[in-house]
Scaffold this active site. Structure first.
Site, PDB file in Angstrom:
ATOM      1  CE  LYS A 196      -1.587   2.910   2.784  1.00  0.00           C
ATOM      2  NZ  LYS A 196      -1.797   4.471   2.001  1.00  0.00           N
ATOM      3  CB  SER A 250       5.071   8.950  11.480  1.00  0.00           C
ATOM      4  OG  SER A 250       3.808   8.258  11.438  1.00  0.00           O
ATOM      5  N   GLY A 254       3.677   3.729  13.066  1.00  0.00           N
ATOM      6  CA  GLY A 254       4.315   2.603  13.672  1.00  0.00           C
ATOM      7  C   GLY A 254       3.880   1.836  14.701  1.00  0.00           C
ATOM      8  CB  CYS A 305      13.733   8.453   7.945  1.00  0.00           C
ATOM      9  SG  CYS A 305      14.808   7.642   6.704  1.00  0.00           S
TER      10      CYS A 305
HETATM   11  P1  NAP Z   1       2.845   8.231   8.027  1.00  0.00           P
HETATM   12  O1  NAP Z   1       1.937   9.095   8.317  1.00  0.00           O
HETATM   13  O2  NAP Z   1       3.385   7.165   9.094  1.00  0.00           O
HETATM   14  O3  NAP Z   1       2.484   7.147   6.518  1.00  0.00           O
HETATM   15  C1  NAP Z   1       3.217   6.221   6.149  1.00  0.00           C
HETATM   16  C2  NAP Z   1       2.204   5.175   5.666  1.00  0.00           C
HETATM   17  O4  NAP Z   1       1.253   4.685   6.499  1.00  0.00           O
HETATM   18  C3  NAP Z   1       1.405   5.861   4.481  1.00  0.00           C
HETATM   19  O5  NAP Z   1       1.229   4.701   3.426  1.00  0.00           O
HETATM   20  C4  NAP Z   1       0.178   6.050   5.420  1.00  0.00           C
HETATM   21  O6  NAP Z   1      -0.815   6.027   4.531  1.00  0.00           O
HETATM   22  C5  NAP Z   1       0.119   4.687   6.292  1.00  0.00           C
HETATM   23  N1  NAP Z   1      -0.855   4.974   7.375  1.00  0.00           N
HETATM   24  C6  NAP Z   1      -1.046   5.957   8.000  1.00  0.00           C
HETATM   25  N2  NAP Z   1      -1.779   5.676   8.981  1.00  0.00           N
HETATM   26  C7  NAP Z   1      -2.106   4.341   8.970  1.00  0.00           C
HETATM   27  C8  NAP Z   1      -2.814   3.543   9.787  1.00  0.00           C
HETATM   28  N3  NAP Z   1      -3.513   3.774  10.953  1.00  0.00           N
HETATM   29  N4  NAP Z   1      -2.256   2.177   9.725  1.00  0.00           N
HETATM   30  C9  NAP Z   1      -1.914   1.730   8.660  1.00  0.00           C
HETATM   31  N5  NAP Z   1      -0.957   2.487   7.871  1.00  0.00           N
HETATM   32  C10 NAP Z   1      -1.148   3.828   7.854  1.00  0.00           C
HETATM   33  O7  NAP Z   1       4.209   8.746   7.448  1.00  0.00           O
HETATM   34  P2  NAP Z   1       4.413   9.966   6.285  1.00  0.00           P
HETATM   35  O8  NAP Z   1       4.081  11.243   6.939  1.00  0.00           O
HETATM   36  O9  NAP Z   1       3.805   9.341   5.105  1.00  0.00           O
HETATM   37  O10 NAP Z   1       6.026   9.993   6.302  1.00  0.00           O
HETATM   38  C11 NAP Z   1       6.741  10.501   6.906  1.00  0.00           C
HETATM   39  C12 NAP Z   1       7.617   9.625   8.066  1.00  0.00           C
HETATM   40  O11 NAP Z   1       8.144   8.502   7.717  1.00  0.00           O
HETATM   41  C13 NAP Z   1       8.536  10.171   8.884  1.00  0.00           C
HETATM   42  O12 NAP Z   1       8.263  10.214  10.229  1.00  0.00           O
HETATM   43  C14 NAP Z   1       9.787   9.731   8.393  1.00  0.00           C
HETATM   44  O13 NAP Z   1      10.888   9.904   9.254  1.00  0.00           O
HETATM   45  C15 NAP Z   1       9.392   8.285   8.240  1.00  0.00           C
HETATM   46  N6  NAP Z   1      10.288   7.664   7.432  1.00  0.00           N
HETATM   47  C16 NAP Z   1      11.103   6.627   7.773  1.00  0.00           C
HETATM   48  C17 NAP Z   1      12.106   6.051   6.923  1.00  0.00           C
HETATM   49  C18 NAP Z   1      12.977   4.912   7.518  1.00  0.00           C
HETATM   50  O14 NAP Z   1      13.685   4.144   6.786  1.00  0.00           O
HETATM   51  N7  NAP Z   1      13.081   5.003   8.923  1.00  0.00           N
HETATM   52  C19 NAP Z   1      12.180   6.324   5.760  1.00  0.00           C
HETATM   53  C20 NAP Z   1      11.180   7.198   5.093  1.00  0.00           C
HETATM   54  C21 NAP Z   1      10.258   7.750   6.127  1.00  0.00           C
HETATM   55  P3  NAP Z   1      -1.562   7.651   3.940  1.00  0.00           P
HETATM   56  O15 NAP Z   1      -0.571   7.805   2.963  1.00  0.00           O
HETATM   57  O16 NAP Z   1      -2.844   7.593   3.243  1.00  0.00           O
HETATM   58  O17 NAP Z   1      -1.433   8.385   4.913  1.00  0.00           O
END
Ligand code: NAP
Ligand code: MG
Length: 498
Positions: A196, A250, A254, A305
């Protein structure tokens, strides 16, 4: 098709104009509920495409398709899986320009970065991971059990078996690369996958699925369901038909994923947020360190990230370092990613722009000095200027929280003990960089830093052969390196009395 100021080449324009469908069980399909989701270009807020708004019903269909495919894929010859992944890398390379442009239109990042970072890294990662398909092995042991009847002996060994069907949920900052980071190890290990993508950037994952189909991955091995996180994403994380969930996003989400997964004892790897310190020691070459620190925070508009979002510089060289850093920030060109001179594109969405600007406001309120930046950029897009903030306390929001934008805070330290305390004063522990040629200091610091990756005189020195993941609230598990063996297979112990 044109966005406000850019003519999209006809092949890609046609692809964007077609009714986009999801990819389930080898078929392009609409969402079960028939609804769609608008996809926007963040450089000018124009609508790029519409994709299906998948929900729990679509996830269920995709998991069923993956489970069916898994029955045979798990027994596929490893060198067939290797060859298919190499073919996918070749196919991606052949169309790299088109994929890069799609990524820039969907995410906003400068086209040169899409082409020479996102695409190049995705292709390299596919090739690296392909090689692992033929190198998954068990171990043989010699048990000491006493109760072996005379004339018999024991044969004992371990097998590594594919963990099963993988659910993958990815963010919007490197849409294709994050997709490949999940898809390649799953398929190499003999798993099937339901992916997804993020709602803001679903397009390159759909194009990747088409390519995987064309190179011959069997139906159901890779499925892509587009939709919202709290709906399709949550349904995937909680689905009992999933054996492993691979999540990047995030820390907040997570934790929800981990809670859902534990109900079914679904295996999880979580790559989460970060607040990575950049540590500039007194002896550092300040010009080089400032150039590196600028890249560490401004690359990909700071939406990384591992972004180096906290800089700790020795107090004696702080002012000179900030001068160099400000010069670096001012040298960047804010422009739509499709413009040749763009080095800083828009943020991914209006929501992200608002969030980042709110953090800059909080810095002003908490006594920060905006050394450069602080505003927005060209009209119509979700730009934020590269921003350097000084004078903030360690407890301030911009030092403690992940901003995920082109905003960096510079603070000082006096000695190495204070540096370690400041660098580790964070709930996150993803990465860190040290800028120094003082071997003694560097080697004293490396074991003290709470981070999954530590880089010296560089930042974001990532490679497929190096394990990647977080300490503390930056995640659980590792990606890359041999992690596909540890995280995409189960170890089975076999003991035979012969
Ligand atoms: P996010 O809000 O956590 O979203 C990530 C993914 O999770 C998206 O596909 C999102 O769908 C989905 N999601 C949201 N709520 C969910 C739920 N309740 N259950 C299951 N899936 C759900 O993060 P983001 O704002 O897209 O990305 C930024 C974050 O990613 C930052 O915190 C960054 O540090 C982190 N990141 C970490 C790494 C690493 O390797 N450590 C790499 C890149 C990014 P939607 O798009 O529909 O909201
Ligand atoms: Mg978009």
């Amino acid at each position: 098709m044109t966005t406000a100021s850019f003519a999209i080449p006809s092949t890609l324009a046609r692809w964007l104009d077609q009714r986009r469908q999801m990819f389930i069980g080898g078929h392009m399909v609409d969402a079960a509920g028939g609804e769609q989701l608008d996809v926007f270009n963040p450089a000018d807020a124009s609508q790029l495409a519409r994709v299906p708004l998948g929900n729990a019903d679509d996830i269920d269909l995709a998991v069923t398709a993956a489970r069916t495919a898994f029955k045979t894929w798990r027994h596929s010859r490893p060198n067939r899986r290797e060859k298919l992944l190499l073919d996918l890398a070749d196919a991606l390379e052949a169309r790299a320009d088109e994929f890069a442009l799609l990524e820039t239109l969907d995410n906003g990042k400068p086209l040169t970065f899409s082409r020479h970072m996102d695409l190049a890294l995705a292709i390299d990662f596919l090739r690296y991971t392909a090689g692992w398909a033929t190198k998954i092995e068990g171990r043989s042991m010699t048990p000491s059990m006493p109760a072996v009847p005379d004339g018999h002996r024991l044969v004992a060994y371990t097998r590594r078996e594919p963990v099963g069907v993988v659910g993958a949920i990815i963010p919007w900052n490197f849409p294709l690369l994050m997709a490949v980071w999940k898809v390649a190890p799953a398929l190499a290990a003999g798993c099937c996958i339901v992916l997804k993508p993020a709602e803001d950037t679903p397009l390159s994952a759909l194009m990747l699925a088409e390519l995987a189909d064309q190179v011959g991955f069997p139906p159901g091995t890779l499925n892509v369901v587009t939709g919202l996180g709290h709906d399709a994403g949550a349904a995937l994380a909680a689905h009992p038909g999933i054996n492993k969930i691979a999540f990047t996003g995030s820390t907040q989400v997570g934790k929800l994923i981990a809670k859902a997964a534990v109900e079914n004892m679904t295996r999880t790897t979580l790559e989460l947020g970060g607040k990575s310190p950049v540590m500039v020691l007194r002896d550092a070459n300040l010009e080089a360190a400032a150039a590196g620190a600028a890249q560490a925070i401004f690359f990909n508009q700071g939406q990384v990230c591992t972004a180096g979002s906290r800089i700790y510089v020795h107090e004696d060289v702080h002012d000179r370092f900030v001068e160099h850093l400000v010069k670096q920030a001012k040298a960047l060109t804010l422009a739509p990613g499709t413009e040749a001179d763009s080095t800083l594109g828009p943020l991914v969405s209006a929501k992200q722009q608002r969030r980042v600007l709110a953090y800059i406001d909080s810095a002003r309120q908490q006594g920060g000095v905006i050394a450069t930046g602080g505003g927005t950029g060209p009209d119509g897009g979700y730009f934020v200027e590269p921003t350097v903030i000084t004078g903030l306390a360690q407890e301030s929001r911009c030092v403690q929280e992940e901003i995920f934008g082109p905003v960096v805070v510079v603070q000082t330290f006096r000695d190495l003990d204070e540096l370690v305390a400041l660098a580790n004063d964070s709930p996150y522990g993803l990465a860190a960089s040290l800028w120094s040629n003082d071997l003694t200091a560097v080697n004293r610091l490396i074991p003290e830093i709470e981070a999954g990756s530590v880089w010296v005189n560089g930042h974001n020195l990532l490679d497929p052969c190096m394990p990647f993941g977080g300490f503390k609230q930056s995640g659980i598990g590792r990606e890359m390196g041999d992690s596909l063996v540890t995280h995409y297979t189960e170890e089975k112990s076999v003991v035979m009395l012969v």
